[in-house]
Design a protein around this motif. Structure first.
Motif, PDB file in Angstrom:
ATOM      1  N   GLU A 152       0.842  -1.205   0.000  1.00  0.00           N
ATOM      2  CA  GLU A 152       0.000   0.000   0.000  1.00  0.00           C
ATOM      3  C   GLU A 152       0.873   1.249   0.000  1.00  0.00           C
ATOM      4  OE1 GLU A 152      -3.553   2.152   2.623  1.00  0.00           O
ATOM      5  OE2 GLU A 152      -2.744   0.207   3.252  1.00  0.00           O
ATOM      6  N   VAL A 153       0.530   2.194  -0.894  1.00  0.00           N
ATOM      7  CA  VAL A 153       1.294   3.437  -1.019  1.00  0.00           C
ATOM      8  C   VAL A 153       0.314   4.607  -1.086  1.00  0.00           C
ATOM      9  CG1 VAL A 153       2.841   4.779  -2.493  1.00  0.00           C
ATOM     10  CG2 VAL A 153       3.239   2.341  -2.192  1.00  0.00           C
TER      11      VAL A 153
ATOM     12  N   ILE B 145       0.419   3.194 -10.805  1.00  0.00           N
ATOM     13  CA  ILE B 145       0.076   1.771 -10.741  1.00  0.00           C
ATOM     14  C   ILE B 145       1.020   0.960 -11.629  1.00  0.00           C
ATOM     15  CG2 ILE B 145      -1.685   0.077 -11.400  1.00  0.00           C
ATOM     16  CD1 ILE B 145      -3.799   2.100 -10.488  1.00  0.00           C
ATOM     17  N   ALA B 146       1.292   1.471 -12.833  1.00  0.00           N
ATOM     18  CA  ALA B 146       2.153   0.743 -13.764  1.00  0.00           C
ATOM     19  C   ALA B 146       3.580   0.629 -13.245  1.00  0.00           C
ATOM     20  CB  ALA B 146       2.139   1.429 -15.127  1.00  0.00           C
ATOM     21  N   ARG B 147       4.056   1.634 -12.505  1.00  0.00           N
ATOM     22  CA  ARG B 147       5.430   1.615 -11.995  1.00  0.00           C
ATOM     23  C   ARG B 147       5.571   0.799 -10.721  1.00  0.00           C
ATOM     24  NH1 ARG B 147       9.490   5.298 -13.658  1.00  0.00           N
ATOM     25  NH2 ARG B 147       8.829   6.689 -15.315  1.00  0.00           N
ATOM     26  N   LEU B 148       4.458   0.527 -10.047  1.00  0.00           N
ATOM     27  CA  LEU B 148       4.499  -0.180  -8.764  1.00  0.00           C
ATOM     28  C   LEU B 148       3.731  -1.495  -8.897  1.00  0.00           C
ATOM     29  CD1 LEU B 148       3.760   2.930  -6.501  1.00  0.00           C
ATOM     30  CD2 LEU B 148       5.993   1.835  -6.852  1.00  0.00           C
TER      31      LEU B 148
ATOM     32  N   VAL C  43      -1.330  -3.238  -3.963  1.00  0.00           N
ATOM     33  CA  VAL C  43      -2.729  -3.627  -4.123  1.00  0.00           C
ATOM     34  C   VAL C  43      -3.672  -2.488  -3.732  1.00  0.00           C
ATOM     35  CG1 VAL C  43      -2.257  -6.068  -3.784  1.00  0.00           C
ATOM     36  CG2 VAL C  43      -2.788  -4.636  -1.805  1.00  0.00           C
ATOM     37  N   LYS C  44      -3.102  -1.429  -3.136  1.00  0.00           N
ATOM     38  CA  LYS C  44      -3.922  -0.265  -2.759  1.00  0.00           C
ATOM     39  C   LYS C  44      -3.108   0.997  -2.976  1.00  0.00           C
ATOM     40  CE  LYS C  44      -6.708  -0.576   0.799  1.00  0.00           C
ATOM     41  NZ  LYS C  44      -7.240  -0.597   2.184  1.00  0.00           N
ATOM     42  N   LEU C  45      -3.680   1.955  -3.718  1.00  0.00           N
ATOM     43  CA  LEU C  45      -3.018   3.229  -4.004  1.00  0.00           C
ATOM     44  C   LEU C  45      -3.901   4.379  -3.539  1.00  0.00           C
ATOM     45  CD1 LEU C  45      -0.742   4.909  -5.344  1.00  0.00           C
ATOM     46  CD2 LEU C  45      -2.035   4.764  -7.482  1.00  0.00           C
TER      47      LEU C  45
ATOM     48  N   SER D  42      -7.381   3.449  -2.384  1.00  0.00           N
ATOM     49  CA  SER D  42      -8.296   2.718  -3.265  1.00  0.00           C
ATOM     50  C   SER D  42      -7.664   1.408  -3.733  1.00  0.00           C
ATOM     51  CB  SER D  42      -8.651   3.568  -4.491  1.00  0.00           C
ATOM     52  OG  SER D  42      -9.312   4.755  -4.103  1.00  0.00           O
ATOM     53  N   ILE D  43      -8.455   0.353  -3.729  1.00  0.00           N
ATOM     54  CA  ILE D  43      -8.000  -0.959  -4.178  1.00  0.00           C
ATOM     55  C   ILE D  43      -7.643  -0.905  -5.669  1.00  0.00           C
ATOM     56  CG2 ILE D  43      -8.690  -3.360  -4.563  1.00  0.00           C
ATOM     57  CD1 ILE D  43      -8.227  -2.796  -1.667  1.00  0.00           C
ATOM     58  N   VAL D  44      -6.541  -1.558  -6.032  1.00  0.00           N
ATOM     59  CA  VAL D  44      -6.145  -1.674  -7.432  1.00  0.00           C
ATOM     60  C   VAL D  44      -6.616  -3.037  -7.925  1.00  0.00           C
ATOM     61  CG1 VAL D  44      -4.244  -1.695  -9.080  1.00  0.00           C
ATOM     62  CG2 VAL D  44      -4.135  -0.191  -7.069  1.00  0.00           C
TER      63      VAL D  44
END
Length: 464
Positions: free
Chosen positions: A296-297, A318-321, A325-327, A330-332
């Motif tokens: 989580e970040v 999101i693409a770099r990390l 599972v959470k950014l 918010s859930i990815v």
């Protein structure tokens, strides 16, 4: 003093009314002037913890039992007791902003608070750790303690006092200006401490403790001035089991550490909050991938992302990390991750080779080289070229689709030589399976018919 069984299975502690004289000094029937003077010599001036406790949780101010908590029963005396029959004490005590300066009678604290597990003493006037120790040492089941916004930096915390905190698992020292020396003393005496809050303490540096705190899982150290990564890395050394690190509002400018070193410093870190930090390059974001357990970040309000749209910010992060599972709370989802990674490829596909990040090549290996997305204009059509049929004549015209049927009739008057009142219009969709549709409603807008280039409009005179 003895125990009595109370209603609903609650435990009621019987206390002699004489033991509460120190709390009744304002009542002329229960306290004499010499006793008040004697008490004032033994403890600091101001309101005591016990005084505030009895005032707040008296039957008048706290009349109903809150759940299965304890009640403290004070037997009535012939003169009557201002404590009435019972204090309704829950296991969670909130005594913030009450002007507390001292503990009060320790025997009474022990009698009243044997069951208390959480204690909020924030925003009081406690400036002596010895007084705090008197309170805490008599609350044997205490697990949560909030001492925020008390002027405790005015005194030194001795280890013998800190020992009374031994059972505390969650400690809040926000805006207490607690020194790192004080923090180290606490860490050495709290073997089970799991959560520590050190916000708003004006820290510019971090001082390493002589011993590691293996139990700490969450460190909340926001709103300080920790700008240099060399200070943050000390937190990893002190707290090797750290699960959650909240560093928001610290203006951290960069993460100056090798990937291998980051993995060793924070081997168990699962969540990191860098809101409103000073990070300004993508290389710092890439380094977050070095934390082996990071899921989580939080990265809102950093200079790096200011020039991007909201969509670009989220998708590029999101693409770099790949492991998160959470950014930003918010859930990815799997679908969002794939969309973001494909977006990332298309975003960088036209960049010069030297500016393309390594992650781009990883994703091209995963998805292949993608074609640019087709540009689709979803704005409604503003005009259309149609054929106007009248008798044996056909004229191609460009008409505005924002006008109404009545306005179109006025436009066609000079073309067909008919008055608007004597004119009937029919619309034929070139792809429709049915015949022409009469355009009978004068106020209807042309775009509502779905008119497109190549469609036909027939004009006929109204039959008299």
């Amino acid at each position: 003093m003895g125990l009595k069984s109370g209603e609903s299975g609650a435990c009621i502690l019987a206390v002699s009314s004489g033991s509460l004289l120190s709390l009744m000094s304002t009542n002329p029937h229960t306290s004499s002037e010499p006793e008040v003077q004697e008490r004032s010599m033994d403890q600091p001036s101001g309101r005591s913890f016990m005084q505030v406790l009895c005032e707040k949780y008296s039957p008048e101010n706290f009349p109903y039992r809150r759940g299965p908590g304890m009640g403290v029963h004070v037997p009535a005396t012939p003169q009557g007791s201002p404590m009435k029959d019972r204090l309704n004490l829950p296991s969670v005590l909130v005594l913030n902003s009450c002007g507390i300066t001292c503990a009060g009678d320790e025997n009474e604290i022990a009698a009243f608070c044997a069951h208390v597990s959480e204690l909020d003493l924030s925003d009081n006037k406690l400036e002596d750790w010895h007084e705090v120790s008197k309170i805490v040492s008599n609350v044997p089941h205490l697990e949560f303690l909030n001492l925020s916004s008390n002027p405790l930096s005015l005194s030194v915390l001795e280890r013998r006092c800190a020992g009374s905190f031994a059972g505390v698992r969650k400690l809040v020292l926000n805006n207490s200006k607690a020194s790192w020396e004080t923090v180290h003393t606490i860490l050495q005496e709290l073997p089970d401490l799991e959560e520590l809050f050190l916000c708003l303490n004006d820290y510019e540096t971090v001082s390493c403790s002589p011993v590691c705190c293996q139990s700490l899982k969450l460190l909340h150290i926001t709103d300080n001035n920790l700008q240099d990564w060399t200070e943050i890395r000390k937190l990893g050394i002190m707290f090797p089991s750290l699960d959650t690190l909240i560093l928001a509002n610290n203006n951290l400018t960069t993460i100056e550490e090798t990937e291998d070193s980051l993995a060793r410093l924070f081997p168990n870190l699962r969540s990191i909050n860098l809101h409103k930090s000073g990070l300004h390059c993508w290389e710092d974001i890439d380094k977050l991938n070095s934390f082996p357990k990071l899921e989580e970040v939080k990265l809102l309000g950093i200079p790096l992302l200011q020039s991007y749209t909201t969509e670009e910010r989220r998708k590029l992060l999101i693409a770099r990390l790949p492991s998160i599972v959470k950014l930003n709370g918010s859930i990815v989802a799997d679908g969002e991750r794939e969309d973001s990674e494909r977006f990332f490829i298309r975003y960088y596909m036209e960049f010069p080779e030297e500016e393309v990040p390594f992650r781009y090549h990883e994703l091209v290996t995963k998805y292949g080289k993608l074609e640019p997305l087709a540009v689709v204009d979803l704005r409604p059509q503003s005009s259309a070229k149609v054929e106007v049929h009248f008798q044996d004549k056909v004229e191609e015209m460009s008409i505005r689709l924002d006008q109404t049927v009545a306005e179109l009739k006025k436009h066609l008057k000079t073309v067909v030589q008919l008055s608007t009142s004597n004119m009937l219009l029919f619309y034929l969709d070139q792809e429709a399976p049915f015949g022409p549709e009469e355009m009978k409603y004068s106020s209807r807008a042309l775009h509502s018919y779905g008119i497109r280039d190549g469609d036909k409009i027939y004009v006929e005179p109204r039959m008299k």
